[in-house]
Design a protein around this motif. Sequence first.
Motif, PDB file in Angstrom:
ATOM      1  N   THR A   1       0.854  -1.182   0.000  1.00 40.15           N
ATOM      2  CA  THR A   1       0.000   0.000   0.000  1.00 40.15           C
ATOM      3  C   THR A   1       0.890   1.232   0.000  1.00 40.15           C
ATOM      4  OG1 THR A   1      -1.723  -1.178   1.219  1.00 40.15           O
ATOM      5  CG2 THR A   1      -1.838   1.235   1.212  1.00 40.15           C
ATOM      6  N   LEU A   2       0.758   2.017  -1.061  1.00 38.32           N
ATOM      7  CA  LEU A   2       1.553   3.231  -1.240  1.00 38.32           C
ATOM      8  C   LEU A   2       0.667   4.440  -0.977  1.00 38.32           C
ATOM      9  CD1 LEU A   2       3.168   2.072  -4.594  1.00 38.32           C
ATOM     10  CD2 LEU A   2       4.184   1.940  -2.314  1.00 38.32           C
ATOM     11  N   SER A   3       1.196   5.399  -0.233  1.00 41.57           N
ATOM     12  CA  SER A   3       0.398   6.579   0.122  1.00 41.57           C
ATOM     13  C   SER A   3       0.969   7.821  -0.545  1.00 41.57           C
ATOM     14  CB  SER A   3       0.341   6.746   1.631  1.00 41.57           C
ATOM     15  OG  SER A   3       1.606   6.590   2.213  1.00 41.57           O
ATOM     16  N   PHE A   4       0.083   8.571  -1.188  1.00 42.05           N
ATOM     17  CA  PHE A   4       0.466   9.752  -1.960  1.00 42.05           C
ATOM     18  C   PHE A   4      -0.327  10.972  -1.512  1.00 42.05           C
ATOM     19  CE2 PHE A   4       1.218   6.095  -4.654  1.00 42.05           C
ATOM     20  CZ  PHE A   4       2.483   6.338  -5.144  1.00 42.05           C
ATOM     21  N   SER A   5       0.274  12.132  -1.719  1.00 44.15           N
ATOM     22  CA  SER A   5      -0.448  13.383  -1.496  1.00 44.15           C
ATOM     23  C   SER A   5      -1.511  13.506  -2.566  1.00 44.15           C
ATOM     24  CB  SER A   5       0.499  14.581  -1.595  1.00 44.15           C
ATOM     25  OG  SER A   5       1.397  14.579  -0.526  1.00 44.15           O
TER      26      SER A   5
ATOM     27  N   ILE B   1      -4.162   9.753  -0.876  1.00 39.92           N
ATOM     28  CA  ILE B   1      -4.775   8.661  -1.625  1.00 39.92           C
ATOM     29  C   ILE B   1      -3.873   7.444  -1.463  1.00 39.92           C
ATOM     30  CG2 ILE B   1      -6.006  10.068  -3.305  1.00 39.92           C
ATOM     31  CD1 ILE B   1      -3.758   9.416  -5.296  1.00 39.92           C
ATOM     32  N   LEU B   2      -4.480   6.284  -1.474  1.00 41.90           N
ATOM     33  CA  LEU B   2      -3.735   5.038  -1.340  1.00 41.90           C
ATOM     34  C   LEU B   2      -3.843   4.244  -2.624  1.00 41.90           C
ATOM     35  CD1 LEU B   2      -4.855   3.921   2.246  1.00 41.90           C
ATOM     36  CD2 LEU B   2      -2.879   5.318   1.597  1.00 41.90           C
TER      37      LEU B   2
ATOM     38  N   MET C   1       4.948  10.836  -2.861  1.00 43.77           N
ATOM     39  CA  MET C   1       4.690   9.969  -1.707  1.00 43.77           C
ATOM     40  C   MET C   1       4.714  10.795  -0.430  1.00 43.77           C
ATOM     41  SD  MET C   1       6.402   6.314  -2.604  1.00 43.77           S
ATOM     42  CE  MET C   1       5.364   5.538  -1.386  1.00 43.77           C
ATOM     43  N   LEU C   2       3.925  10.366   0.540  1.00 40.55           N
ATOM     44  CA  LEU C   2       3.871  11.052   1.824  1.00 40.55           C
ATOM     45  C   LEU C   2       5.126  10.772   2.640  1.00 40.55           C
ATOM     46  CD1 LEU C   2       0.218  10.252   3.001  1.00 40.55           C
ATOM     47  CD2 LEU C   2       1.030  12.307   1.828  1.00 40.55           C
TER      48      LEU C   2
ATOM     49  N   LEU D   1       1.500   8.321   8.909  1.00 39.83           N
ATOM     50  CA  LEU D   1       0.874   7.988  10.192  1.00 39.83           C
ATOM     51  C   LEU D   1      -0.354   8.856  10.442  1.00 39.83           C
ATOM     52  CD1 LEU D   1       0.869   6.346  12.781  1.00 39.83           C
ATOM     53  CD2 LEU D   1       2.457   8.017  13.756  1.00 39.83           C
ATOM     54  N   LEU D   2      -0.252  10.138  10.184  1.00 39.89           N
ATOM     55  CA  LEU D   2      -1.370  11.057  10.393  1.00 39.89           C
ATOM     56  C   LEU D   2      -2.562  10.710   9.497  1.00 39.89           C
ATOM     57  CD1 LEU D   2      -2.466  13.708  11.685  1.00 39.89           C
ATOM     58  CD2 LEU D   2      -1.483  14.900   9.733  1.00 39.89           C
ATOM     59  N   GLN D   3      -2.294  10.450   8.225  1.00 35.05           N
ATOM     60  CA  GLN D   3      -3.368  10.199   7.260  1.00 35.05           C
ATOM     61  C   GLN D   3      -3.991   8.805   7.402  1.00 35.05           C
ATOM     62  OE1 GLN D   3      -4.716  12.111   4.672  1.00 35.05           O
ATOM     63  NE2 GLN D   3      -3.472  13.913   4.988  1.00 35.05           N
ATOM     64  N   THR D   4      -3.149   7.794   7.617  1.00 31.92           N
ATOM     65  CA  THR D   4      -3.655   6.417   7.614  1.00 31.92           C
ATOM     66  C   THR D   4      -3.859   5.829   9.008  1.00 31.92           C
ATOM     67  OG1 THR D   4      -1.468   5.354   7.601  1.00 31.92           O
ATOM     68  CG2 THR D   4      -2.426   5.968   5.444  1.00 31.92           C
TER      69      THR D   4
END
Length: 171
Positions: free
Chosen positions: A46-50, A57-58, A82-83, A89-92
């Motif tokens: 799972t990759l997290s992006f701005s 968005i994941l 990428m975040l 941590l904050l977003q997910t």
Amino acid sequence: MSFENVTRYFQQWNREADIMEFETSSATVGEAAETIGVIPARIAKTLSFSGTEGQAILVVAAGDTKIDNKKFRHFFGFKARMLASDEVLLQTGHQIGGVCPFGLARELDVYLDISLKRFETVFPACGSSNSAIELTISELFQFSQAKEWIDVCKGWEETGIQKEQALHSYE
């Protein structure tokens, strides 16, 4: 708390007992594949992006892929960024190494890359650096509450599984 949130999340489907916890790390694709005993491609990373307006968005993709920046920009309309770990941590609500699309701290848009469609089952993390669950492709779509299947990764087409087959399987 993250692992516990994911465990509670899976209770709605009576699947919490299917979550595997390991003595060894599964924080990276390589470690997860070795720990579980599967090829790295079957690890659903799972990759997290701005995203837009400060909302992440994941993108969940096969472990043997990389983001194709051109495809990403074409689909989302902005550059892939990428975040940072504190943003993740904050977003997910999950630390890097355990990020997954389950039991999230916020409601985020989740997309699944078609690179995963090569497999009947895959292994996403479950909120910690030593956990995973085996899910069918349709279960992954359902449980992650994914918006849609997308094509934003590269590097996996060379593995012998035809992209066209992946596009039309497990729909």
